[in-house]
Scaffold this active site. Sequence first.
Site, mmCIF file in Angstrom:
data_model
loop_
_atom_site.group_PDB
_atom_site.id
_atom_site.type_symbol
_atom_site.label_atom_id
_atom_site.label_comp_id
_atom_site.label_asym_id
_atom_site.label_seq_id
_atom_site.Cartn_x
_atom_site.Cartn_y
_atom_site.Cartn_z
ATOM 1 N N GLY A 197 -30.739 -14.151 -31.645
ATOM 2 C CA GLY A 197 -31.391 -14.933 -32.680
ATOM 3 C C GLY A 197 -32.217 -15.899 -32.255
ATOM 4 O O GLY A 197 -33.254 -16.292 -32.786
ATOM 5 N N THR A 239 -23.890 -12.814 -40.890
ATOM 6 C CA THR A 239 -23.229 -12.860 -39.603
ATOM 7 C C THR A 239 -22.317 -13.590 -39.131
ATOM 8 O O THR A 239 -22.334 -14.947 -39.579
ATOM 9 C CB THR A 239 -24.571 -12.665 -38.371
ATOM 10 O OG1 THR A 239 -24.005 -12.422 -37.409
ATOM 11 C CG2 THR A 239 -24.967 -14.137 -38.302
ATOM 12 N N ARG A 286 -23.736 -23.864 -32.850
ATOM 13 C CA ARG A 286 -25.007 -23.178 -32.707
ATOM 14 C C ARG A 286 -25.339 -22.465 -34.001
ATOM 15 O O ARG A 286 -24.427 -21.643 -34.710
ATOM 16 C CB ARG A 286 -24.725 -22.022 -31.650
ATOM 17 C CG ARG A 286 -25.839 -21.037 -31.626
ATOM 18 C CD ARG A 286 -26.112 -19.888 -32.094
ATOM 19 N NE ARG A 286 -26.744 -18.799 -31.828
ATOM 20 C CZ ARG A 286 -27.037 -17.534 -32.416
ATOM 21 N NH1 ARG A 286 -26.269 -17.333 -33.331
ATOM 22 N NH2 ARG A 286 -27.988 -16.901 -32.032
ATOM 23 N N VAL A 287 -26.569 -22.404 -34.729
ATOM 24 C CA VAL A 287 -26.936 -21.368 -35.754
ATOM 25 C C VAL A 287 -27.714 -20.302 -35.149
ATOM 26 O O VAL A 287 -28.872 -20.766 -34.254
ATOM 27 C CB VAL A 287 -27.409 -22.519 -36.593
ATOM 28 C CG1 VAL A 287 -27.932 -21.450 -37.796
ATOM 29 C CG2 VAL A 287 -26.383 -23.044 -37.398
ATOM 30 N N GLY A 288 -27.825 -19.118 -35.687
ATOM 31 C CA GLY A 288 -28.885 -18.344 -35.228
ATOM 32 C C GLY A 288 -30.097 -18.013 -35.924
ATOM 33 O O GLY A 288 -30.258 -18.724 -36.873
ATOM 34 N N ASP A 289 -30.428 -17.190 -35.978
ATOM 35 C CA ASP A 289 -31.796 -16.592 -36.899
ATOM 36 C C ASP A 289 -31.307 -16.102 -38.197
ATOM 37 O O ASP A 289 -32.165 -16.277 -39.052
ATOM 38 C CB ASP A 289 -32.661 -15.310 -36.256
ATOM 39 C CG ASP A 289 -31.606 -14.211 -36.098
ATOM 40 O OD1 ASP A 289 -30.502 -14.254 -35.667
ATOM 41 O OD2 ASP A 289 -32.129 -13.195 -36.614
ATOM 42 N N THR A 335 -32.114 -8.378 -36.258
ATOM 43 C CA THR A 335 -30.794 -8.272 -35.691
ATOM 44 C C THR A 335 -30.869 -8.484 -34.217
ATOM 45 O O THR A 335 -32.074 -8.094 -33.538
ATOM 46 C CB THR A 335 -29.864 -7.077 -35.830
ATOM 47 O OG1 THR A 335 -28.613 -7.126 -35.363
ATOM 48 C CG2 THR A 335 -30.512 -6.024 -35.681
ATOM 49 N N GLY A 336 -29.873 -9.072 -33.384
ATOM 50 C CA GLY A 336 -29.746 -9.159 -32.101
ATOM 51 C C GLY A 336 -29.957 -10.762 -31.672
ATOM 52 O O GLY A 336 -29.500 -11.418 -32.521
ATOM 53 N N SER A 383 -18.464 -8.699 -36.131
ATOM 54 C CA SER A 383 -19.739 -9.637 -36.179
ATOM 55 C C SER A 383 -20.072 -10.075 -37.246
ATOM 56 O O SER A 383 -21.250 -10.709 -37.402
ATOM 57 C CB SER A 383 -20.872 -8.831 -35.333
ATOM 58 O OG SER A 383 -21.013 -7.600 -36.095
ATOM 59 N N THR A 413 -25.186 -8.191 -36.604
ATOM 60 C CA THR A 413 -25.334 -8.609 -37.981
ATOM 61 C C THR A 413 -25.924 -7.632 -38.877
ATOM 62 O O THR A 413 -26.510 -6.736 -38.457
ATOM 63 C CB THR A 413 -26.802 -9.680 -37.870
ATOM 64 O OG1 THR A 413 -26.480 -10.620 -37.017
ATOM 65 C CG2 THR A 413 -27.336 -10.087 -39.316
HETATM 66 N N1 ASP Z 1 -28.704 -12.374 -34.699
HETATM 67 C C1 ASP Z 1 -27.626 -12.928 -34.945
HETATM 68 C C2 ASP Z 1 -27.398 -14.229 -34.032
HETATM 69 O O1 ASP Z 1 -28.249 -14.357 -33.217
HETATM 70 C C3 ASP Z 1 -26.726 -12.049 -34.017
HETATM 71 C C4 ASP Z 1 -26.358 -10.484 -34.395
HETATM 72 O O2 ASP Z 1 -27.354 -10.038 -34.622
HETATM 73 O O3 ASP Z 1 -25.288 -10.199 -34.426
HETATM 74 O O4 ASP Z 1 -26.674 -15.119 -34.839
#
Ligand code: ASP
Length: 331
Positions: A245, A209, A219-222, A242-243, A88, A191
């Site tokens: 996003g 991450t 796609r782009v996360g947080d 984490t988690g 990840s 992450t």
């Molecule tokens: N926060 C990350 C995302 O949404 C995912 C992760 O924590 O693994 O891209």
Amino acid sequence: MKRRTFLSSTALASLGVLLTRCGFAATSEDKNETQLNAPAKKPVVVSTWIHGMQANKAAWALLSTKKSSLDAVEQGVRITESDAENRSVGLGGNPDRDGNVTLDACIMNHESECGAVAYLQNIENPISVARKVMEDTPHVMLVGKGAEEFAYNQGFPKKDLLTEGAKEAWLKWKESEDLKKPEINHENHDTIGMLAIDQDGNLSGACTTSGWAYKLPGRVGDSPIIGAGLFVDNEIGAACATGMGEAVIRIAGSHTVVELMRQGKTPNEACKLAVERIISKHKDLKDLQVGFLALNKNGEAGAYSTYAGFNYAYTDNEKAELIDAGYEMEW
Ligand code: ASP
């Protein structure tokens, strides 16, 4: 001899309110006892999940020899980025729906300078590219091809990030019924976010991450978004997430945690309140795992998640351990 002085007179209690507003002193357990002159604990480094133990080791090697928190967080998370077994983060990370590994990362220092890269391909250590963006450009974030070109120009080598193991798992996923449904659950949201305070009392943070496994291309996360995946305010503290996003972005998660600490909340309380905010903003909580980790200017850490299972690595002069975060719900 005790180094902490506890006072509880009314006059000093109101002084305590002031101190608390500055992000120091009383915890919720200390309600009737205002803690003055609490010695700041430093250096300290914390990072998300069990892979944080190895990353903290690398960071600690720098922090314990009086190096900066910025160097420590960069070198720390590079360990996880370069670990091909980790699915990840960085090399070996799960690809998007089309089989491309695309990476997100950001870094922030004690002067509120920051750098980020998003949707970056073929580069093993996006955190170091993010640092270059911060230090060598007038920008905060570079994405996609532009970020990749910038990395090559800075001397980063091109590398195929899709390992055999990750490729096999992706091909298997492609055959499954769940095609088009990206996966984020309690087993794959890993992450690494790292926060550190150094010998000089300066805070920095890093977050990196490969994002949501089998996400839609683009796609782009947080994680690369300053204020969402990471935020540092050297007067107050730092936080990372984490988690899922998408949920973190909705409430500007890490910034929210830092602002709650500014209002006097402990790191634990601030993370819990941010989790509660996320829960209140979502109708469907199924599989909505989000965890926050925070470190305040006093070197105190805390963490909290929506669902059970989140933990973080903690290292200071006395110990290096994995700590279970508090949580709102069982799976
Ligand atoms: N926060 C990350 C995302 O949404 C995912 C992760 O924590 O693994 O891209």
